[in-house]
Motif scaffolding. Structure first.
Motif, PDB file in Angstrom:
ATOM      1  N   SER A  27       0.898  -1.157   0.082  1.00 45.64           N
ATOM      2  CA  SER A  27      -0.091   0.112  -0.006  1.00 45.64           C
ATOM      3  C   SER A  27       0.821   1.232  -0.109  1.00 45.64           C
ATOM      4  CB  SER A  27      -1.176   0.012   1.133  1.00 45.64           C
ATOM      5  OG  SER A  27      -0.146   0.129   2.516  1.00 45.64           O
ATOM      6  N   THR A  33      -4.065   1.407  -4.187  1.00 49.17           N
ATOM      7  CA  THR A  33      -4.368   0.094  -3.827  1.00 49.17           C
ATOM      8  C   THR A  33      -5.129  -0.091  -2.213  1.00 49.17           C
ATOM      9  OG1 THR A  33      -2.475  -0.938  -3.169  1.00 49.17           O
ATOM     10  CG2 THR A  33      -3.051  -1.301  -5.414  1.00 49.17           C
ATOM     11  N   SER A  35      -6.750   0.214   1.196  1.00 45.93           N
ATOM     12  CA  SER A  35      -7.968  -0.011   1.655  1.00 45.93           C
ATOM     13  C   SER A  35      -8.354   1.112   2.262  1.00 45.93           C
ATOM     14  CB  SER A  35      -8.361  -1.301   2.532  1.00 45.93           C
ATOM     15  OG  SER A  35      -9.423  -1.308   3.278  1.00 45.93           O
ATOM     16  N   ASP A 104     -11.609  -5.220  -0.158  1.00 48.99           N
ATOM     17  CA  ASP A 104     -10.568  -4.521  -0.691  1.00 48.99           C
ATOM     18  C   ASP A 104      -9.526  -5.441  -1.054  1.00 48.99           C
ATOM     19  OD1 ASP A 104     -11.480  -1.905  -0.278  1.00 48.99           O
ATOM     20  OD2 ASP A 104     -11.671  -2.255   1.837  1.00 48.99           O
TER      21      ASP A 104
END
Length: 148
Positions: A27, A33, A35, A104
């Motif tokens: 992330s 990407t 969540s 997610d």
């Protein structure tokens, strides 16, 4: 049996470490990407001054959510699926479904090892008690990793 529950709790705590590191790295490398839900939880739990909201969130994540999810997935849904599939297939399908409902991509990816571990305890014991403790241990460490 007591050792089984201790093993479940400890293994749940350990299984969350590597996926948390991987998901955090991914992330940070690919911010798109990340969540939104996990980012919000991280923001709430990382507050400098802990108040009602932070304690409520911890209580919900470590105790309430595992109880509800284990009763639904490895309790009710498991028993319904056993009517149509072998227990081994229920273990696999249920584990994948549990991870998938977290929606997610990175969250799902990080949950797959834990989901299979929760399912394994249900598969081996025929009860949700060990999978519940495993789930609580997993969520506790995930929260601690989020805070620090």
């Amino acid at each position: 049996m007591r050792h089984l529950y201790l093993k479940a709790m400890v293994s749940g705590m350990l299984v969350s470490i590597a996926p948390a590191i991987i998901v955090t790295a991914l992330s940070s490398w690919y911010p798109a990407t990340e969540s939104e839900n996990l980012a919000l939880i991280r923001e709430i739990l990382s507050a400098e001054n802990y108040g009602f909201m932070q304690y409520f969130m911890l209580l919900s994540i470590v105790f309430v959510s595992p109880i509800l999810e284990e009763v639904i997935f490895r309790g009710i849904l498991w028993d319904v699926m056993k009517k149509f599939f072998t227990e081994k297939n229920v273990f696999i399908l249920n584990s994948l479904l549990f991870a998938a409902v977290h929606i997610d991509f990175l969250h799902v990816l990080g949950l797959i090892p834990a989901s299979f571990l929760f399912g394994w305890f249900r598969y081996k014991t025929g009860s949700i008690k060990a999978s519940l403790l495993c789930h609580m241990g997993n969520n506790l460490v995930a929260c601690l990793l989020t805070i620090y």
